[in-house]
Design a protein around this motif. Sequence first.
Motif, short mmCIF file in Angstrom:
data_model
loop_
_atom_site.label_atom_id
_atom_site.label_comp_id
_atom_site.label_asym_id
_atom_site.label_seq_id
_atom_site.Cartn_x
_atom_site.Cartn_y
_atom_site.Cartn_z
N THR A 245 -102.89 17.89 -25.58
CA THR A 245 -103.12 19.33 -25.58
C THR A 245 -102.49 19.90 -26.84
OG1 THR A 245 -102.97 19.43 -23.17
CG2 THR A 245 -102.74 21.51 -24.35
N ILE A 246 -103.21 20.81 -27.50
CA ILE A 246 -102.68 21.51 -28.66
C ILE A 246 -102.28 22.90 -28.20
CG2 ILE A 246 -103.20 22.42 -30.95
CD1 ILE A 246 -105.27 20.09 -31.17
N GLY A 247 -101.02 23.26 -28.37
CA GLY A 247 -100.50 24.57 -27.97
C GLY A 247 -100.43 25.52 -29.14
N ILE A 248 -100.90 26.74 -28.94
CA ILE A 248 -100.95 27.76 -29.98
C ILE A 248 -100.21 28.99 -29.47
CG2 ILE A 248 -102.49 29.20 -31.38
CD1 ILE A 248 -104.67 26.98 -30.78
N ALA A 249 -99.37 29.58 -30.31
CA ALA A 249 -98.61 30.77 -29.93
C ALA A 249 -99.45 32.02 -30.09
CB ALA A 249 -97.34 30.87 -30.79
N ALA A 250 -99.24 32.96 -29.17
CA ALA A 250 -99.89 34.27 -29.23
C ALA A 250 -98.82 35.34 -29.14
CB ALA A 250 -100.90 34.43 -28.10
N ALA A 251 -99.11 36.50 -29.69
CA ALA A 251 -98.14 37.59 -29.71
C ALA A 251 -98.04 38.33 -28.38
CB ALA A 251 -98.48 38.58 -30.82
N SER A 252 -99.13 38.30 -27.59
CA SER A 252 -99.13 39.09 -26.36
C SER A 252 -100.17 38.55 -25.38
CB SER A 252 -99.46 40.54 -26.68
OG SER A 252 -100.83 40.64 -27.06
N PRO A 253 -100.07 38.95 -24.11
CA PRO A 253 -101.13 38.59 -23.16
C PRO A 253 -102.51 39.07 -23.60
CG PRO A 253 -99.18 39.30 -21.96
CD PRO A 253 -98.94 39.60 -23.43
N ASP A 254 -102.58 40.23 -24.24
CA ASP A 254 -103.88 40.71 -24.74
C ASP A 254 -104.47 39.75 -25.76
OD1 ASP A 254 -103.88 42.94 -23.09
OD2 ASP A 254 -103.06 44.27 -24.64
N HIS A 255 -103.63 39.18 -26.62
CA HIS A 255 -104.11 38.18 -27.59
C HIS A 255 -104.61 36.94 -26.87
CE1 HIS A 255 -101.80 40.48 -30.67
NE2 HIS A 255 -102.86 40.15 -31.38
N VAL B 221 -100.71 32.39 -20.17
CA VAL B 221 -101.39 31.23 -20.75
C VAL B 221 -102.88 31.22 -20.43
CG1 VAL B 221 -99.31 29.81 -20.64
CG2 VAL B 221 -100.96 29.71 -18.79
N ALA B 222 -103.61 30.52 -21.30
CA ALA B 222 -105.04 30.26 -21.09
C ALA B 222 -105.34 28.88 -21.67
CB ALA B 222 -105.90 31.31 -21.76
N TYR B 223 -106.35 28.22 -21.12
CA TYR B 223 -106.76 26.89 -21.56
C TYR B 223 -108.26 26.87 -21.86
CZ TYR B 223 -102.36 24.95 -19.87
OH TYR B 223 -101.04 24.66 -19.66
N GLY C 260 -114.39 18.89 -27.30
CA GLY C 260 -113.65 18.42 -26.14
C GLY C 260 -112.13 18.42 -26.28
N ASN C 261 -111.59 18.86 -27.42
CA ASN C 261 -110.14 18.92 -27.58
C ASN C 261 -109.57 20.00 -26.68
OD1 ASN C 261 -109.72 16.99 -29.87
ND2 ASN C 261 -111.18 18.39 -30.81
N LYS C 262 -108.47 19.69 -26.00
CA LYS C 262 -107.84 20.63 -25.07
C LYS C 262 -106.85 21.51 -25.83
CE LYS C 262 -105.16 20.70 -20.78
NZ LYS C 262 -104.48 19.84 -19.81
N LEU C 263 -107.02 22.82 -25.65
CA LEU C 263 -106.19 23.81 -26.31
C LEU C 263 -105.56 24.73 -25.27
CD1 LEU C 263 -108.91 24.93 -28.86
CD2 LEU C 263 -107.12 23.24 -29.28
N THR C 264 -104.37 25.21 -25.57
CA THR C 264 -103.76 26.26 -24.76
C THR C 264 -103.15 27.29 -25.69
OG1 THR C 264 -102.18 26.78 -22.99
CG2 THR C 264 -101.53 25.05 -24.53
N VAL C 265 -103.23 28.54 -25.28
CA VAL C 265 -102.56 29.64 -25.99
C VAL C 265 -101.62 30.29 -25.00
CG1 VAL C 265 -102.90 31.93 -26.99
CG2 VAL C 265 -104.31 30.04 -27.74
#
Length: 124
Positions: free
Chosen positions: A66-76, A105-107, A113-118
């Motif tokens: 899983t690749i994790g990506i940072a977000a500034a807010s839930p709206d992002h 979080v969201a996935y 097919g790469n798994k991402l999460t923010v």
Amino acid sequence: MFTHVMIGSNDLERARNFYDATFAALGGKPGEMDARGRLIYAHEGGRLMITKPIDGKPATAANGGTIGIAAASPDHVLAWHAAGTAHGGTAIESPPRERPNGSFVAYLRDPDGNKLTVRSQPTK
């Protein structure tokens, strides 16, 4: 610790469409192709690089990765998820939501097919 993450794609234009849209939803910039034909996204010292595999075989998603990506807010997070599903991504696991620890979080799986999460951090 990490300088970059490299993933494979079987269709770089399809990947560009997906990642340009999802990173724009997080306030990022469109990717750029380098001289070697790799699609590169840079933000705050980190890079995500997307390439056709150099061995000539088809790209496949990492099993268990899983690749994790940072977000500034839930709206992002919500904007990223909406942009991803609108541009060829597949919603996976639970819908975007707040976790018991307060993070949001969201996935998605990208078109290859790469798994991402923010994730946005809990507000204090």
